[in-house]
Scaffold this motif. Structure first.
Motif, mmCIF file in Angstrom:
data_model
loop_
_atom_site.group_PDB
_atom_site.id
_atom_site.type_symbol
_atom_site.label_atom_id
_atom_site.label_comp_id
_atom_site.label_asym_id
_atom_site.label_seq_id
_atom_site.Cartn_x
_atom_site.Cartn_y
_atom_site.Cartn_z
ATOM 1 N N ARG A 67 -3.496 2.270 -42.791
ATOM 2 C CA ARG A 67 -3.382 3.155 -41.622
ATOM 3 C C ARG A 67 -3.091 4.581 -42.048
ATOM 4 N NH1 ARG A 67 0.647 4.396 -37.451
ATOM 5 N NH2 ARG A 67 2.197 3.102 -38.485
ATOM 6 N N LEU A 68 -2.248 4.761 -43.073
ATOM 7 C CA LEU A 68 -1.907 6.097 -43.545
ATOM 8 C C LEU A 68 -2.939 6.541 -44.574
ATOM 9 C CD1 LEU A 68 -0.058 8.557 -43.699
ATOM 10 C CD2 LEU A 68 1.373 7.303 -45.350
ATOM 11 N N VAL A 69 -3.669 7.591 -44.242
ATOM 12 C CA VAL A 69 -4.735 8.108 -45.100
ATOM 13 C C VAL A 69 -4.421 9.555 -45.450
ATOM 14 C CG1 VAL A 69 -7.200 8.625 -45.275
ATOM 15 C CG2 VAL A 69 -6.423 6.589 -44.009
ATOM 16 N N ILE A 70 -4.391 9.848 -46.735
ATOM 17 C CA ILE A 70 -4.067 11.188 -47.208
ATOM 18 C C ILE A 70 -5.267 11.748 -47.961
ATOM 19 C CG2 ILE A 70 -2.550 12.541 -48.699
ATOM 20 C CD1 ILE A 70 -0.415 10.315 -48.089
ATOM 21 N N ALA A 71 -5.693 12.935 -47.579
ATOM 22 C CA ALA A 71 -6.837 13.578 -48.229
ATOM 23 C C ALA A 71 -6.346 14.741 -49.078
ATOM 24 C CB ALA A 71 -7.836 14.073 -47.189
ATOM 25 N N CYS A 72 -6.787 14.783 -50.321
ATOM 26 C CA CYS A 72 -6.460 15.890 -51.224
ATOM 27 C C CYS A 72 -7.749 16.222 -51.977
ATOM 28 C CB CYS A 72 -5.337 15.485 -52.173
ATOM 29 S SG CYS A 72 -4.698 16.858 -53.168
ATOM 30 N N LEU A 73 -8.629 16.919 -51.287
ATOM 31 C CA LEU A 73 -9.975 17.156 -51.794
ATOM 32 C C LEU A 73 -10.186 18.640 -52.118
ATOM 33 C CD1 LEU A 73 -11.698 14.745 -49.284
ATOM 34 C CD2 LEU A 73 -11.427 14.361 -51.741
ATOM 35 N N LEU A 74 -11.430 18.984 -52.472
ATOM 36 C CA LEU A 74 -11.716 20.334 -52.933
ATOM 37 C C LEU A 74 -11.522 21.384 -51.847
ATOM 38 C CD1 LEU A 74 -12.823 22.272 -55.096
ATOM 39 C CD2 LEU A 74 -15.129 21.707 -54.277
ATOM 40 N N ASP A 75 -12.084 21.118 -50.666
ATOM 41 C CA ASP A 75 -12.013 22.081 -49.579
ATOM 42 C C ASP A 75 -12.244 21.363 -48.253
ATOM 43 O OD1 ASP A 75 -14.777 21.586 -49.559
ATOM 44 O OD2 ASP A 75 -15.250 23.437 -50.621
ATOM 45 N N SER A 78 -15.364 19.328 -47.849
ATOM 46 C CA SER A 78 -15.313 18.050 -48.565
ATOM 47 C C SER A 78 -14.644 16.968 -47.734
ATOM 48 C CB SER A 78 -14.563 18.210 -49.893
ATOM 49 O OG SER A 78 -15.181 19.158 -50.718
ATOM 50 N N VAL A 79 -13.643 17.369 -46.949
ATOM 51 C CA VAL A 79 -12.956 16.400 -46.081
ATOM 52 C C VAL A 79 -13.931 15.862 -45.044
ATOM 53 C CG1 VAL A 79 -11.081 16.072 -44.421
ATOM 54 C CG2 VAL A 79 -10.720 17.509 -46.433
ATOM 55 N N GLY A 80 -14.661 16.762 -44.395
ATOM 56 C CA GLY A 80 -15.623 16.335 -43.392
ATOM 57 C C GLY A 80 -16.702 15.440 -43.966
ATOM 58 N N GLU A 81 -17.199 15.806 -45.151
ATOM 59 C CA GLU A 81 -18.246 15.003 -45.791
ATOM 60 C C GLU A 81 -17.727 13.624 -46.185
ATOM 61 O OE1 GLU A 81 -19.456 17.378 -49.056
ATOM 62 O OE2 GLU A 81 -20.311 18.973 -47.796
ATOM 63 N N ALA A 82 -16.528 13.564 -46.747
ATOM 64 C CA ALA A 82 -15.975 12.286 -47.203
ATOM 65 C C ALA A 82 -15.715 11.336 -46.040
ATOM 66 C CB ALA A 82 -14.688 12.526 -47.985
ATOM 67 N N LEU A 83 -15.269 11.880 -44.909
ATOM 68 C CA LEU A 83 -14.859 11.035 -43.789
ATOM 69 C C LEU A 83 -15.936 10.859 -42.721
ATOM 70 C CD1 LEU A 83 -11.218 12.361 -43.337
ATOM 71 C CD2 LEU A 83 -11.926 10.176 -44.329
ATOM 72 N N GLU A 84 -17.107 11.407 -42.952
ATOM 73 C CA GLU A 84 -18.152 11.368 -41.936
ATOM 74 C C GLU A 84 -18.474 9.945 -41.489
ATOM 75 O OE1 GLU A 84 -20.500 12.698 -39.100
ATOM 76 O OE2 GLU A 84 -19.292 13.982 -40.401
ATOM 77 N N GLY A 85 -18.544 9.016 -42.417
ATOM 78 C CA GLY A 85 -18.904 7.647 -42.046
ATOM 79 C C GLY A 85 -17.726 6.706 -41.910
ATOM 80 N N ALA A 86 -16.512 7.239 -41.938
ATOM 81 C CA ALA A 86 -15.316 6.385 -41.872
ATOM 82 C C ALA A 86 -14.858 6.197 -40.426
ATOM 83 C CB ALA A 86 -14.189 7.003 -42.691
ATOM 84 N N ASP A 87 -14.300 5.034 -40.147
ATOM 85 C CA ASP A 87 -13.739 4.736 -38.832
ATOM 86 C C ASP A 87 -12.280 5.179 -38.836
ATOM 87 O OD1 ASP A 87 -12.935 3.818 -36.399
ATOM 88 O OD2 ASP A 87 -13.251 1.677 -36.840
ATOM 89 N N LEU A 88 -11.983 6.268 -38.151
ATOM 90 C CA LEU A 88 -10.630 6.819 -38.140
ATOM 91 C C LEU A 88 -9.786 6.352 -36.963
ATOM 92 C CD1 LEU A 88 -11.346 10.525 -39.183
ATOM 93 C CD2 LEU A 88 -10.404 8.702 -40.599
ATOM 94 N N ALA A 89 -10.340 5.543 -36.097
ATOM 95 C CA ALA A 89 -9.594 5.075 -34.925
ATOM 96 C C ALA A 89 -8.322 4.359 -35.353
ATOM 97 C CB ALA A 89 -10.464 4.141 -34.095
ATOM 98 N N GLY A 90 -7.188 4.805 -34.837
ATOM 99 C CA GLY A 90 -5.910 4.186 -35.146
ATOM 100 C C GLY A 90 -5.325 4.604 -36.476
ATOM 101 N N ARG A 91 -5.962 5.533 -37.175
ATOM 102 C CA ARG A 91 -5.471 5.963 -38.485
ATOM 103 C C ARG A 91 -4.572 7.195 -38.342
ATOM 104 N NH1 ARG A 91 -7.107 1.635 -39.235
ATOM 105 N NH2 ARG A 91 -8.382 0.846 -40.946
ATOM 106 N N ASP A 92 -3.711 7.381 -39.332
ATOM 107 C CA ASP A 92 -2.875 8.570 -39.446
ATOM 108 C C ASP A 92 -3.422 9.379 -40.614
ATOM 109 O OD1 ASP A 92 -1.244 7.833 -37.362
ATOM 110 O OD2 ASP A 92 0.217 6.830 -38.642
ATOM 111 N N LEU A 93 -4.051 10.496 -40.319
ATOM 112 C CA LEU A 93 -4.706 11.309 -41.341
ATOM 113 C C LEU A 93 -3.830 12.507 -41.691
ATOM 114 C CD1 LEU A 93 -7.146 12.019 -43.113
ATOM 115 C CD2 LEU A 93 -8.162 13.145 -41.103
ATOM 116 N N VAL A 94 -3.475 12.589 -42.963
ATOM 117 C CA VAL A 94 -2.688 13.707 -43.482
ATOM 118 C C VAL A 94 -3.569 14.472 -44.459
ATOM 119 C CG1 VAL A 94 -0.614 14.404 -44.729
ATOM 120 C CG2 VAL A 94 -0.549 12.393 -43.233
#
Length: 297
Positions: A67-75, A78-94
């Motif tokens: 549930r807890l998802v932490i992104a530490c990417l280039l820019d 990159s966050v948008g590209e990495a998560l484009e196909g991910a199901d974020l419903a119910g997730r906590d994105l930091v």
């Protein structure tokens, strides 16, 4: 009888295993958290696998793991590209990816539209400071207060936490404000070293003098803040702007004599001169902020 029950550690997903991401992951692993990692270049996650991390084949798979998802990417892109196909419903994105305030606000709305709670972060540390409480490193967080409170202990494992407010852009704003001040300080230090370079003065002998002087001058930020709050830039001024502008001639003449470019100093000096020309020579330097505020032009 002593209670030896182990406090459960929140499992988490980390997207991005560059230098900072790897430092974060190692600290959480060492603290007993189950960590799932993903990196666009899979080979860069192999070292963490050897240390106990689970390596996901895709960002979507990594997001699905916890549930807890932490992104530490280039820019931000990159966050948008990495998560484009991910199901974020119910997730906590930091999002600990360096970005601007506007990007933080836009990304927060983007995450909410996909059913996730969101925190943006600004890391005030370099990788060697992560997991070292004595280093003084910390992270600004802004966005969902509920998310921050729920995961505060987990987020505090790699570095201290400072909640900057519910506005998702405030973490990045604080981050960039401090980094901007740091850049100005580095510019001054570089100019100081350039001045002594032609002489028989060791940089290592000047360095402690620089540190002591800058440390002594740093509290001026408190006085500046009070003047900005009150709108009175003249109260309690010791060295007014007119006097400082007059003194700048010596700084510039010394640079000429030492054959050092003044280009790190002159932009600020020009602003000081403009403020004096507008009739504010009795102020301290705080009024220069007025010249930088494009909304007031």
């Amino acid at each position: 009888m002593t209670d030896t029950a182990v406090v459960p550690r929140t499992p988490l997903t980390l997207l991005g295993t560059g230098a900072m991401g790897t430092a974060l992951a190692r600290t959480w692993l060492a603290a007993g958290h189950e960590v799932t990692v993903w990196n666009r270049t899979a080979a860069r996650a192999e070292a963490l696998a050897a240390e106990g991390a689970a390596v996901a084949a895709s960002a979507a798979e990594a997001v699905a793991a916890n549930r807890l998802v932490i992104a530490c990417l280039l820019d931000d892109a990159s966050v948008g590209e990495a998560l484009e196909g991910a199901d974020l419903a119910g997730r906590d994105l930091v999002n600990l990816t360096t970005g601007t305030p506007a990007q933080g606000r836009t990304r927060a709305a983007w995450a909410r539209a996909r059913g996730a709670r969101f925190l943006d972060g600004g890391i005030m540390a370099v990788p060697p400071m992560v997991g070292q409480p004595e280093s003084g490193g910390y992270v600004f967080y802004s966005g969902s207060p509920e998310l921050f409170e729920e995961h505060r202990d987990t987020l505090a494992v790699p570095a201290g936490t400072r909640y900057a407010g519910a506005d998702p852009g405030f973490a990045a704003l604080h981050d960039v404000a401090l980094l901007s001040a740091m850049s100005g300080m580095f510019a001054g230090v570089a100019h100081a070293f350039a001045l002594i370079r032609p002489e028989d003065i060791a940089p290592k002998d000047l360095a402690p003098l620089l540190v002591d002087w800058l440390t002594a001058m740093a509290p001026a930020a408190h006085a500046g803040a009070e003047r900005l709050q009150s709108g009175d830039y003249t109260g309690g001024v010791v060295s007014n702007l007119a006097m400082q502008v007059a003194g700048n001639a010596t700084l510039l003449r010394t640079a000429v004599e030492q054959r050092v470019s003044p280009e790190l100093l002159t932009p600020y000096m020009r602003l000081m001169e403009r403020r004096v020309a507008q009739g504010h020579g009795d102020e301290d330097g705080t009024g220069v902020v007025e010249l930088l505020d494009l909304r007031r032009r």
